[in-house]
Design an enzyme around this catalytic site. Sequence first.
Site, PDB file in Angstrom:
ATOM      1  N   ASP A 120       7.490   8.010   5.179  1.00 48.16           N
ATOM      2  CA  ASP A 120       7.990   8.070   3.919  1.00 48.16           C
ATOM      3  C   ASP A 120       8.511   9.380   3.806  1.00 48.16           C
ATOM      4  O   ASP A 120       9.011  10.232   4.818  1.00 48.16           O
ATOM      5  CB  ASP A 120       6.939   7.774   2.960  1.00 48.16           C
ATOM      6  CG  ASP A 120       7.486   7.404   1.672  1.00 48.16           C
ATOM      7  OD1 ASP A 120       7.883   8.390   0.883  1.00 48.16           O
ATOM      8  OD2 ASP A 120       7.484   6.302   1.307  1.00 48.16           O
ATOM      9  N   ALA A 156       0.725  -1.083  -0.048  1.00 47.26           N
ATOM     10  CA  ALA A 156      -0.018  -0.003  -0.162  1.00 47.26           C
ATOM     11  C   ALA A 156       1.014   1.003  -0.039  1.00 47.26           C
ATOM     12  O   ALA A 156       2.160   0.976   0.026  1.00 47.26           O
ATOM     13  CB  ALA A 156      -1.023  -0.049   1.240  1.00 47.26           C
ATOM     14  N   LYS A 157       0.349   2.331  -0.350  1.00 42.69           N
ATOM     15  CA  LYS A 157       0.979   3.555  -0.172  1.00 42.69           C
ATOM     16  C   LYS A 157      -0.067   4.772  -0.036  1.00 42.69           C
ATOM     17  O   LYS A 157      -1.410   4.371  -0.332  1.00 42.69           O
ATOM     18  CB  LYS A 157       1.795   3.798  -1.329  1.00 42.69           C
ATOM     19  CG  LYS A 157       3.299   4.801  -0.996  1.00 42.69           C
ATOM     20  CD  LYS A 157       4.007   3.923  -0.534  1.00 42.69           C
ATOM     21  CE  LYS A 157       5.595   4.611  -0.293  1.00 42.69           C
ATOM     22  NZ  LYS A 157       6.556   3.805   0.481  1.00 42.69           N
ATOM     23  N   GLY A 158       0.428   5.853   0.529  1.00 48.76           N
ATOM     24  CA  GLY A 158      -0.539   6.972   0.955  1.00 48.76           C
ATOM     25  C   GLY A 158       0.344   8.322   0.930  1.00 48.76           C
ATOM     26  O   GLY A 158       1.349   8.415   0.966  1.00 48.76           O
TER      27      GLY A 158
END
Length: 448
Positions: free
Chosen positions: A179, A138-140
């Site tokens: 991140d 996943a990433k956001g």
Amino acid sequence: MAFVPILGALRRAGGVLGNNLLSNGFPSASHAWARAASSHAENTNKFLREALTVLDYPEKLQKLLLAAEREVAVELVMQMDNGEVEVFNAYRVQHNNARGPYKGGLRYHPHVDIDDVRSLASLMTWKTAVMDIPFGGAKGGITVDPKKLSERELEKLTRKLVTAIKEVIGTYEDIPAPDMNTDGKVMAWFFDEYSKYKGFSPGVVTGKPVHLHGSLGREAATGRGTVFAIRELLKASGMGHVKDHTYVIQGFGNVGAWAGEILHEMGGKVIATSDVTGAILNQAGIDIKALRLHMASGNTLVSFPGAEPVPSQDILNTPCDVLIPAAIGGVITEANANQLQCRVVIEAANGPTTPEGDKILRDRGIVVLPDILTNGGGVTVSFFEWVQNLQNFKWEEDDVNRKLDRKMTEAFAGVWECHKEKNVPLRTAAFIIALQRVTRAEVHRGFD
């Protein structure tokens, strides 16, 4: 893997491909970002298709593996310190959870968009698989320049993000991490806000401060893992030891700085590095510990007295043995790949090489160690932190580093074996291993 079980996976294709957007209370994305994957996402898919071609997967299965399972877009409305109201776009893409809970970072950057997040979510699926840790991808991110926010505004924005996406994240559902432009402090706010709604939940995020259920060794993990990967590549390639080579690091943030310091400790000679303020060069080797102390005192990288300033655009072309892009994606392209003067490229950043640039490097005989292996140390120690949170037991830093060394060494060995056995580039070998592991999980879990 046998062809017949793989075909069984096709039964799920309609469900996955038809459920990309979340509809239970979240804004529809159709008006905001319904467009074909391109740029970062398409670059990732091009690399994946190379591996899929070697594996001879049918087209429908390829679509299943490439598609994200959920893409969420929200608008965060916030009153600023000056009384003005601003609206910030935020995204969370959950690509695949066949092997475990979704896992991936949150970045705060003015250039964050759905394409960027979609690509990075996909990369996380393959990264966790190639590292063989039980997470998905996943990433956001939030489209914001955090340098323009006060600390109070940054905290408020983070808490609003948690409120907006709290129903699709969780300790066993989706576990964010730091991140670009996010850190332990941001993760602490995230953990605190989520716990207000769901009860004490330290495992909902990783990368937390050590004193607040974080893990020892997490801050240095991605840079340390990068060095372990370099060590193994040099050994396998018959190129000797870390101390025998010169290094250029493009990007002196967390990953680049830690990688540089550990390389320096092992006798490697870092001759050039850069950040947003500029680049520096010292052919005799930069004292990385002194540089980090210099910058920790509030000074800029280019003002460091132990090296000479050089034009930032020259950093990638500096002659060296090992080039380490450790900043942003897309920096090695068709336009500059012919100008690199190195023997090895170590992708510590996410997606630093475009497919066109990668082809040129291959043709020139420059070895590229791909990002999904090189920077896997971060998510590996995130997994260790998550396990410690579930156990309510903190490991010693030596234990963390020793376990990280073993995971990086084992992951590299698998990729190198595939590379030699199938006569494919290291990047393709890494994706082959990752694809096989994700496909195996999909098939064995069933689809009804």
